[in-house]
Design a protein around this motif. Structure first.
Motif, PDB file in Angstrom:
ATOM      1  N   ALA A  72       0.838  -1.205   0.000  1.00  0.00           N
ATOM      2  CA  ALA A  72       0.000   0.000   0.000  1.00  0.00           C
ATOM      3  C   ALA A  72       0.869   1.250   0.000  1.00  0.00           C
ATOM      4  O   ALA A  72       0.576   2.238  -0.693  1.00  0.00           O
ATOM      5  N   THR A  73       1.978   1.205   0.805  1.00  0.00           N
ATOM      6  CA  THR A  73       2.870   2.365   0.864  1.00  0.00           C
ATOM      7  C   THR A  73       3.523   2.611  -0.494  1.00  0.00           C
ATOM      8  O   THR A  73       3.616   3.749  -0.965  1.00  0.00           O
ATOM      9  N   TRP A  74       3.995   1.543  -1.110  1.00  0.00           N
ATOM     10  CA  TRP A  74       4.610   1.685  -2.455  1.00  0.00           C
ATOM     11  C   TRP A  74       3.609   2.271  -3.452  1.00  0.00           C
ATOM     12  O   TRP A  74       3.932   3.185  -4.207  1.00  0.00           O
ATOM     13  N   ALA A  75       2.376   1.751  -3.462  1.00  0.00           N
ATOM     14  CA  ALA A  75       1.361   2.251  -4.393  1.00  0.00           C
ATOM     15  C   ALA A  75       1.071   3.729  -4.132  1.00  0.00           C
ATOM     16  O   ALA A  75       0.923   4.536  -5.059  1.00  0.00           O
TER      17      ALA A  75
ATOM     18  N   GLU B 203      -7.376   0.412  -1.488  1.00  0.00           N
ATOM     19  CA  GLU B 203      -8.119  -0.843  -1.379  1.00  0.00           C
ATOM     20  C   GLU B 203      -7.669  -1.676  -0.174  1.00  0.00           C
ATOM     21  O   GLU B 203      -8.416  -2.504   0.335  1.00  0.00           O
ATOM     22  N   ALA B 204      -6.413  -1.472   0.237  1.00  0.00           N
ATOM     23  CA  ALA B 204      -5.870  -2.275   1.340  1.00  0.00           C
ATOM     24  C   ALA B 204      -6.178  -1.623   2.688  1.00  0.00           C
ATOM     25  O   ALA B 204      -6.274  -0.396   2.806  1.00  0.00           O
ATOM     26  N   ASP B 205      -6.315  -2.453   3.703  1.00  0.00           N
ATOM     27  CA  ASP B 205      -6.525  -1.959   5.069  1.00  0.00           C
ATOM     28  C   ASP B 205      -5.157  -1.666   5.677  1.00  0.00           C
ATOM     29  O   ASP B 205      -4.543  -2.510   6.345  1.00  0.00           O
TER      30      ASP B 205
ATOM     31  N   PHE C 278      -3.354   5.516  -6.458  1.00  0.00           N
ATOM     32  CA  PHE C 278      -4.047   5.878  -5.215  1.00  0.00           C
ATOM     33  C   PHE C 278      -5.219   4.934  -4.954  1.00  0.00           C
ATOM     34  O   PHE C 278      -5.514   4.571  -3.820  1.00  0.00           O
ATOM     35  N   ASP C 279      -5.904   4.582  -6.028  1.00  0.00           N
ATOM     36  CA  ASP C 279      -7.030   3.666  -5.905  1.00  0.00           C
ATOM     37  C   ASP C 279      -6.555   2.313  -5.375  1.00  0.00           C
ATOM     38  O   ASP C 279      -7.185   1.703  -4.492  1.00  0.00           O
TER      39      ASP C 279
END
Length: 840
Positions: A142-145, A170-172, A165-166
């Motif tokens: 999530a951090t990389w995205a 999506e991840a918690d 960002f989308d």
């Protein structure tokens, strides 16, 4: 330059510090192990400066240790945390084959440093090196995205940024709220406001987003909802800021935003309530707008007294130069109108010159028109309403147009009223009142002869889905007639077919058949051999019309057109009968001269001299006939008089014609001679005949010779009876000469039976003079004549009499009466039988 938020910086540091747990060596290790462990423990405890110093000492003293790369990575991380991006980049350049830090972590930190250093393209290149499948935990992926999305966003690639960002949202994870916030902002750039609102409202609800960021998310989504005219949603979002973020910088803007949204949503009572609860919290700049919105809500709720009080407060606080001053002035006029009509009229008269420059000038003019109408000043009201109507966007334009139309009708100005009703139906076709307005416009425009307007308005009116066939029938009929007037016959025919295919009362259908017949008649042509008779469809339509409940004018016109069609198709009898029927039902005057002459001739040819005389006299009595037409009409009238035995009237008309027209002088003189002869004025008749024996017209000359010869023969008989044998012989010789002249010079087919009758008369003269051979020669000319069976028999009968065969002669004469009744030969046979002392 893009800078990461503090929460993001904390999250990344926490992730990487977690990696250090396994980097702490066991007790009793070497000096290098101890130094490295010491530095790491300082980092874990947040001793940034001491940790950096310990790591520097480690890399200096143990430069050949396999953990030097890890130390440089940690130093880069610490340098970035204190904002020294250049030092961070330098340390990262020295990270090769780290023992505890993964290559993905190194690349991610390099990308973040380049991003924060203002080089987004290089940052994107770094982040794109990472294979996301090798990032084992959700938080790291999530951090990389998120970081890649931030790099794309800084590189002005919002489409790619939104995708990342989308993915991050999506991840918690700890970056979900931030990812949703940035996703919303990116969708704003992509002009996807609805999707942006969806992301921003989700961000505001995220537990990992701090209060300021949540307030920002709500403020952005509220503004977007307002721009999308989703005012209730906007009001709800502004209210959330007001209730949950009083310490935020978005609080006071949300207060006025909430009032705006409530006003736009039409929630006037709620707006006033919200204002009263928060008025002390509004910023000074927002106070004026808030009071204006309160006043506008009072006006919209028809609370004009309270509205005026709020407006007075507004002007006291803000003056006349505030942003909403013009709008407030208009609302003041509205309140004034509803609370003091007489005072309003005086006030509006005082500011008349200023009205054009006022905001909502047309609406003010509408109020002025209303005041004028209520004060019984219709002309003034019409003038003011005109200004309102000229602006189609004016909210009062609809009412103004119907009101002006009603005023025009009230004043008897039907044309103007029709124009207004038509314009209303054109502009406001979906309004329930447009149907009635449209019908009224059509009726008035039609009565005023405005057929173009009728066509346009009727076509628009008929497009309404809720109009039944029976209701539409009168409008369709108006449309069809107008299209005919405009020479758009194809369209008119289509409308009439639609009308006749649906429901309509008998009178309308009769008219539809009539106009359909009219159109078909316009395209009818004389039938050619082997082709369909194009007059038939028109006649069938007209027959349907004439059988129905057709008004008198259309009934006459339909009969007239049917007569013309029959004439076109060569059905002269039917045509003449219809024209004669028309004449009996109305004056002959409406018929054009060529038609009237044609009918008069036809009636005369059919022996209907009474009717022929009526048509001819109708033309004679007109004062504007062309000379040649009037002359022929005089002749037909005179000849009809003669045929009817009205020789006195015939003579007078013939003399009038002789004096009027040289073109008909020979025919008129012949008719005059015949009338004189019929009234025993033989001498005067002979005088006229003698003047015609050399006439230019063969028919006239031959007839004059023949009839004057008969008069001469009659005079001879009278002279002989009186004992004047020489005088009688002179008259017979003259008669003989004239008959010879006819038989020698005028024995031609176009003269009909005149040469035959001349041979018979000549033969009888010769027989009376005992010139048997000459008599036989004359009778033979008749007996041997080709194609004249009845006359042949008459010639043979005379020969039988010449030969003394009376019985045979009588047989032949009676046979003529039987076989050729009502023919000229039969008339001759009847006269001869009487002369012979026999009963015909």
């Amino acid at each position: 330059m893009w800078k990461g938020t503090d929460p993001l910086r904390f999250v990344i540091s926490a992730i990487l510090l977690a990696l250090l747990i396994g980097a702490v060596p066991a007790r009793g290790a070497t000096e290098a192990d101890s130094q490295f462990t010491f530095a790491v423990r300082l980092m874990q405890q947040g001793e940034i400066k001491l940790a950096d110093e310990a790591l520097t000492e480690f890399t200096r003293k143990f430069s050949d240790d396999r953990r030097v790369a890890d130390a440089h990575y940690y130093q880069a991380l610490l340098a970035r945390q204190r904002g020294d991006l250049r030092a961070a980049a330098t340390h990262l350049d020295q990270v090769n084959n780290a023992q505890y830090v993964s290559p993905e972590a190194v690349t991610m930190l390099k990308g973040q440093v380049k991003l924060e250093s203002g080089n987004p393209a290089a940052a994107v290149a770094e982040f794109e090196k990472i294979d996301a499948s090798k990032l084992k935990d959700v938080e790291t992926r999530a951090t990389w995205a998120y970081l890649l999305g931030a790099a794309y966003q800084a590189a002005d690639n919002p489409t790619a940024a939104a995708k990342q960002f989308d993915m991050a949202s999506e991840a918690d994870s700890s970056v979900r709220g931030l990812a949703l916030l940035e996703l919303g902002k990116t969708r704003i750039k992509l002009n996807a406001p609805a999707a942006a609102i969806e992301a921003l409202t989700a961000a505001a609800k995220s537990d990992d987003l701090d209060a300021d960021a949540a307030a920002e998310a709500r403020a952005l989504s509220a503004d977007l909802a307002y721009d999308l005219k989703q005012y209730e949603m906007a009001a709800d979002l502004y209210k959330q800021i007001v209730q949950q973020h009083q310490a935020s910088g978005y609080f006071k803007p949300a207060l006025i935003g909430l009032l705006r949204a409530l006003y736009a949503a039409g929630q006037d009572a709620e707006l006033i309530k919200q204002y009263q609860a928060t008025r002390q919290l509004l910023s000074p700049d927002a106070q004026g707008e808030a009071i204006y919105l309160v006043a506008a809500s009072h006006v919209r709720m028809e609370q004009y007294k309270q509205g005026m009080e709020s407006l007075i407060e507004y002007f006291k606080r803000q003056g006349k130069d505030h942003e909403y001053a013009d709008e407030a002035a208009y609302l003041y006029a509205v309140c004034f109108y509803h609370t003091d009509l007489t005072g309003f009229e005086r006030w509006i008269a005082g500011v008349e010159a200023q009205i054009p420059a006022m905001a909502h000038a047309h609406q003010i003019q509408y109020l002025r028109a209303q005041a004028a109408a209520k004060l019984d000043k219709p002309e003034d009201a019409i003038r003011y309403l005109g200004v309102v109507i000229d602006d189609p966007e004016n909210p009062y334009a609809r009412r103004a147009m119907l009101q002006r139309a009603a005023l025009y009708e009230q004043l008897g100005r039907v044309d103007k009223a029709s124009d207004d009703y038509a314009l209303y139906a054109q502009r406001y076709g979906t309004d329930p009142r447009s149907a009635d307005a449209g019908r009224r416009a059509i009726d008035l425009a039609f009565s005023a002869g405005k057929f173009e307007q009728v066509a346009e308005q009727a076509q628009a009116w008929l497009m309404q889905k809720d109009v039944s066939a029976a209701e539409s029938a009168p409008v369709r009929l108006r449309l069809a007639v107008s299209l005919i007037k405009l020479k758009r016959n194809a369209g008119a025919m289509a409308v009439l077919d639609q009308l006749l295919a649906g429901e309509a009362d008998k009178a309308i259908k009769s008219l539809a058949h009539f106009y359909r017949g009219l159109l078909l008649a316009a395209n009818a042509t004389p039938p050619a051999p082997g082709q369909d008779d194009s007059t038939r469809p028109a006649l069938e339509a007209l027959d349907q019309a004439l059988k129905g409940d057709l008004p008198a004018d259309q009934r006459l016109e339909g009969t007239r057109i049917a007569a013309r069609l029959h004439r076109m198709a060569g059905r002269d009898k039917q045509a003449i009968d219809l024209y004669e029927d028309l004449r009996k039902r109305q004056s002959v005057d409406p018929f054009d001269t060529p038609t009237a002459l044609w009918v008069a001739r036809g009636l005369a040819d059919r022996g209907q001299y009474e009717s022929a005389l009526a048509w001819a006299l109708g033309m004679v009595e007109r004062k504007d006939e062309k000379p040649e037409a009037l002359a022929e009409a005089m002749y037909l009238a005179a000849d009809s008089y003669r045929q009817l035995g009205k020789h006195k009237e015939a003579g007078e008309m013939f003399r009038r014609l002789i004096a009027y027209s040289h073109g008909f002088s020979e025919q008129a003189r012949l008719g005059l001679a015949q009338s004189l002869a019929a009234t025993d004025q033989a001498d005067q008749a002979l005088e006229e005949y003698d003047g015609l024996i050399n006439a230019n017209t063969s028919q006239v000359a031959a007839t004059a010779l023949f009839e004057s010869a008969l008069l001469r023969r009659a005079q001879a008989d009278r002279l002989e009876a009186a004992g004047d044998k020489s005088g009688a012989e002179v008259q017979r010789d003259e008669a003989r000469k004239r008959l010879h002249r006819v038989t020698i010079l005028y024995d031609m087919p176009q003269l009909g039976d005149l040469p035959i009758r001349s041979y018979l008369a000549l033969g009888r003269l010769e027989a009376a003079a005992d010139h048997r051979d000459k008599a036989r020669a004359a009778f033979d000319k008749v007996a041997e004549r080709q194609g004249e069976a009845a006359w042949n028999s008459a010639g043979k009968a005379e020969i039988q009499l010449l030969d003394g065969k009376r019985g045979d002669a009588l047989f032949l004469l009676r046979k003529i009466l039987k076989d050729a009744a009502d023919s000229p030969a039969a008339a001759y046979a009847r006269d001869r039988l009487i002369q012979l002392g026999e009963t015909p």
